[in-house]
Write a protein that holds these residues in place. Structure first.
Motif, mmCIF file in Angstrom:
data_model
loop_
_atom_site.group_PDB
_atom_site.id
_atom_site.type_symbol
_atom_site.label_atom_id
_atom_site.label_comp_id
_atom_site.label_asym_id
_atom_site.label_seq_id
_atom_site.Cartn_x
_atom_site.Cartn_y
_atom_site.Cartn_z
ATOM 1 N N ALA A 41 0.829 -1.206 0.000
ATOM 2 C CA ALA A 41 0.000 0.000 0.000
ATOM 3 C C ALA A 41 0.862 1.253 0.000
ATOM 4 O O ALA A 41 2.000 1.268 0.490
ATOM 5 C CB ALA A 41 -0.914 -0.001 1.221
ATOM 6 N N ALA A 42 0.305 2.338 -0.535
ATOM 7 C CA ALA A 42 0.963 3.635 -0.484
ATOM 8 C C ALA A 42 1.021 4.119 0.961
ATOM 9 O O ALA A 42 0.226 3.702 1.811
ATOM 10 C CB ALA A 42 0.203 4.639 -1.347
ATOM 11 N N ASN A 43 1.952 4.983 1.228
ATOM 12 C CA ASN A 43 2.058 5.540 2.583
ATOM 13 C C ASN A 43 0.814 6.342 2.948
ATOM 14 O O ASN A 43 0.383 6.352 4.103
ATOM 15 C CB ASN A 43 3.301 6.412 2.704
ATOM 16 N N ILE A 44 0.242 6.999 1.956
ATOM 17 C CA ILE A 44 -0.971 7.784 2.152
ATOM 18 C C ILE A 44 -1.929 7.481 1.005
ATOM 19 O O ILE A 44 -1.523 7.470 -0.163
ATOM 20 C CB ILE A 44 -0.683 9.292 2.206
ATOM 21 N N SER A 45 -3.186 7.239 1.320
ATOM 22 C CA SER A 45 -4.184 6.940 0.290
ATOM 23 C C SER A 45 -5.520 7.538 0.694
ATOM 24 O O SER A 45 -5.731 7.922 1.845
ATOM 25 C CB SER A 45 -4.302 5.430 0.081
ATOM 26 N N TYR A 46 -6.451 7.587 -0.287
ATOM 27 C CA TYR A 46 -7.749 8.236 -0.070
ATOM 28 C C TYR A 46 -8.871 7.361 -0.630
ATOM 29 O O TYR A 46 -8.751 6.822 -1.732
ATOM 30 C CB TYR A 46 -7.774 9.606 -0.751
#
Length: 579
Positions: A41-46
């Protein structure tokens, strides 16, 4: 029956009584392109929706919402696919007996002393249980404030994928006929419905002995609208707090299998939400870790208070189960729960059977085996690791005759008795402390005693007589079932054990614990958490009472039901079904 045979049988029964499973096995391998390990997973996601827990409620909820919105599912466990200990009925109990840190079943012991398990796998408890599938009663649906038509449609949506009619054989048939003979009427035949009388319920095991779980409901998902991250443990829900307004959930912090931290946020939009579906232990635990709970308890753990909610973790219940082993003079089939007698006094009578197969690994993994924590031979507070070790050692040395027969069990409706849950530390990977207060309410104990009476009548019925030794009265069976595995002799040698003492001493879990985030106390009837915005809880932690004789069907239904309701509120129409 000869003296030698009696000695062998009594010695065997005075040890650990359990049954094994043996049937055809098949394996299904999930091929979800949207499922991946959290480390990718990305460090930050939406996302529009973040669902914490890919379990019995989380999977159908995610599949439904993904039809029109972007959904992230954070599941702290791994995949059930490719694991024969989950997929195959013949291996029932193997996962529950695995106490390693990577097991799909995380063992916990309540403060009552009863050994239990919580799921740690995509699909939740449907990957571990005995498979019985039955709906809640119409009265339960009405009292919950649910729309009856939408509930039935949601059950049907679930049943297309996971529910089957079991194959009835001689022993289960004898139990059914015994229930009818003693007056647990009418005969409702095979049905998913819950009503008074005797019925054959559904099962999530198909005719090939393959388990179908809530994870299979992700077949319904829009693959372009959903991401499932395995081995992702949520540490905290993040809130925006502005003066004069309620705290609003807007993101989560989770760690992957390597311990690396990630953040996932809600996309902008007042209707996007975080939904907690982490189970009856995990959901109240996570609310507390995120600052929603009893203020002083949170302060004791140095947790910043978002909302003082003293009812988080309250109302914890577990349906007590008590069982009597009946040795059979005839071979019996291997069966999990298939028949249930729903009595008018709030007691449910069920049964399971199994014959030992020499050399089969299933010998170790019965529904009442000490290897999975089901040790009724000593009172709960005496079920120490040493007692468990001795029980397993004795079980391994028993004669084959000990494993020929089955258990008839009773479980009480409700229950009325409740306890509470508290944090032990701030680590979401560790179990909170929980007490269920079995039989604290006198009516629960009365129902257990009445349930034992029903079991006695079934055992003594004409219909069940081929599977019972004529010269073994129920009082002896009860005494042997409750005897200590340490000295191989019954504890109650001067007289038969009383039903009241039997209930208290032999109580086990049937894994139907619930509560902690109850409707009307922690969440409203739309499952929105009181006192904050953009946060719901959707799972068995919201139940005030256990639905029907087994909750799994209703928990899966609830995920679908709430998902459809959310989409209708946002879109004005029900979602289209996809397969």
């Amino acid at each position: 029956m000869g003296l030698w045979s009696w000695r062998v049988l009594l010695a065997a029964l005075a040890g650990i009584l359990f049954f094994s499973q043996h049937c055809r096995a098949s394996q299904y391998v999930g091929n979800y392109t949207f499922m991946q390990n959290a480390s990718s997973a990305a460090n930050i996601s939406y996302y529009d929706y973040i669902i914490i827990g890919g379990g019995t409620a989380g999977c159908p909820l995610a599949a439904t919402l993904s039809q029109n919105y972007s959904v992230l599912v954070l599941e702290r466990g791994g995949s059930p696919y490719g694991n024969p200990n989950i997929s195959n009925l013949a291996a029932f109990g193997a996962a529950l007996s695995d106490t390693s840190a990577t097991s799909p079943a995380q063992r916990f012991i309540s403060e009552d002393g009863v050994i239990n398990s919580r799921a740690r796998v995509l699909g939740g408890g449907t990957c571990l249980n005995a498979g019985f599938y039955t709906r809640a009663s119409p009265n339960y649906v009405r009292d919950a404030g649910w729309d009856g038509k939408a509930v039935n449609e949601s059950y049907e949506w679930v049943e297309k994928v996971v529910a089957f009619e079991p194959q009835m054989k001689q022993w289960q048939t004898a139990v059914r006929e015994g229930l009818l003979e003693i007056g647990v009427l009418p005969n409702n035949g095979f049905t998913f419905d819950h009503s008074y009388g005797t019925k054959v319920g559904g099962t999530i095991f198909d005719n090939d002995g393959h388990r179908h779980t809530a994870a299979d409901l992700l077949q319904y998902a829009n693959p372009n609208g959903i991401t499932v991250l395995l081995h992702s443990t949520v540490y905290r829900i993040m809130f925006r707090i502005k003066d004069g307004s309620k705290p609003r959930a807007h993101g989560v912090i989770f760690r992957d299998e390597s311990g690396h931290k990630h953040k996932a946020y809600l996309n902008h939009g007042s209707k996007n939400e975080i939904i907690v579906s982490a189970g009856a232990l995990g959901s109240p635990q996570l609310l507390m870790l995120s600052g929603i709970g009893p203020a002083q308890h949170l302060k004791d753990h140095n947790i910043s208070i978002v909302f003082d909610q003293p009812l988080v973790g309250q109302g914890m219940s577990d349906n007590p189960m008590n069982a009597i082993f009946v040795p059979s003079p005839l071979p019996v089939e291997v069966s999990l729960i298939q028949v249930v007698g729903i009595t008018t006094n709030g007691t449910y009578i069920e049964a399971a059977s199994g014959e030992n197969f020499a050399g089969s690994s299933s010998r170790d993994y019965g529904m009442f085996s000490p290897k999975i924590g089901q040790l009724s031979k000593v009172p709960p507070k005496q079920r120490t690791p040493e007692a468990m070790r001795k029980a397993i050692e004795l079980m391994n040395n028993l004669e084959q005759v000990a494993f020929r027969g089955g258990f008839i069990l009773e479980k009480i409706m409700g229950p009325i008795s409740t306890g509470h849950l508290q944090l032990q530390n701030r680590d979401p990977n560790e179990n909170p402390s929980v007490i269920f207060n079995y039989f604290k309410h006198p009516r629960d104990l009365e129902r257990c005693i009445e349930g034992i009476g029903f079991i006695e009548k079934v055992i003594e019925s004409k219909a069940f007589s081929p599977f019972k030794y004529e010269n073994m009265p129920v009082s002896l069976l009860m005494n042997l079932t409750a005897s200590s595995p340490v000295n191989l002799l019954p504890r109650h040698t001067n007289s038969s054990v009383s039903a009241e003492q039997f209930c208290r001493d032999t109580v086990m879990t049937i894994w139907h614990y619930h509560g902690g985030c109850q409707v009307g106390r922690v969440v409203d009837r739309d499952y929105k958490v009181l006192g904050v915005e953009s946060l719901r809880v959707v799972d068995g932690s919201t139940f005030n009472f256990c639905p029907g004789t087994n909750p799994q069907a209703t928990v899966m239904m609830l995920g679908r039901y709430v998902g459809v309701k959310i989409l209708k509120e946002r879109l004005g129409a029900a979602p289209a079904e996809t397969m």
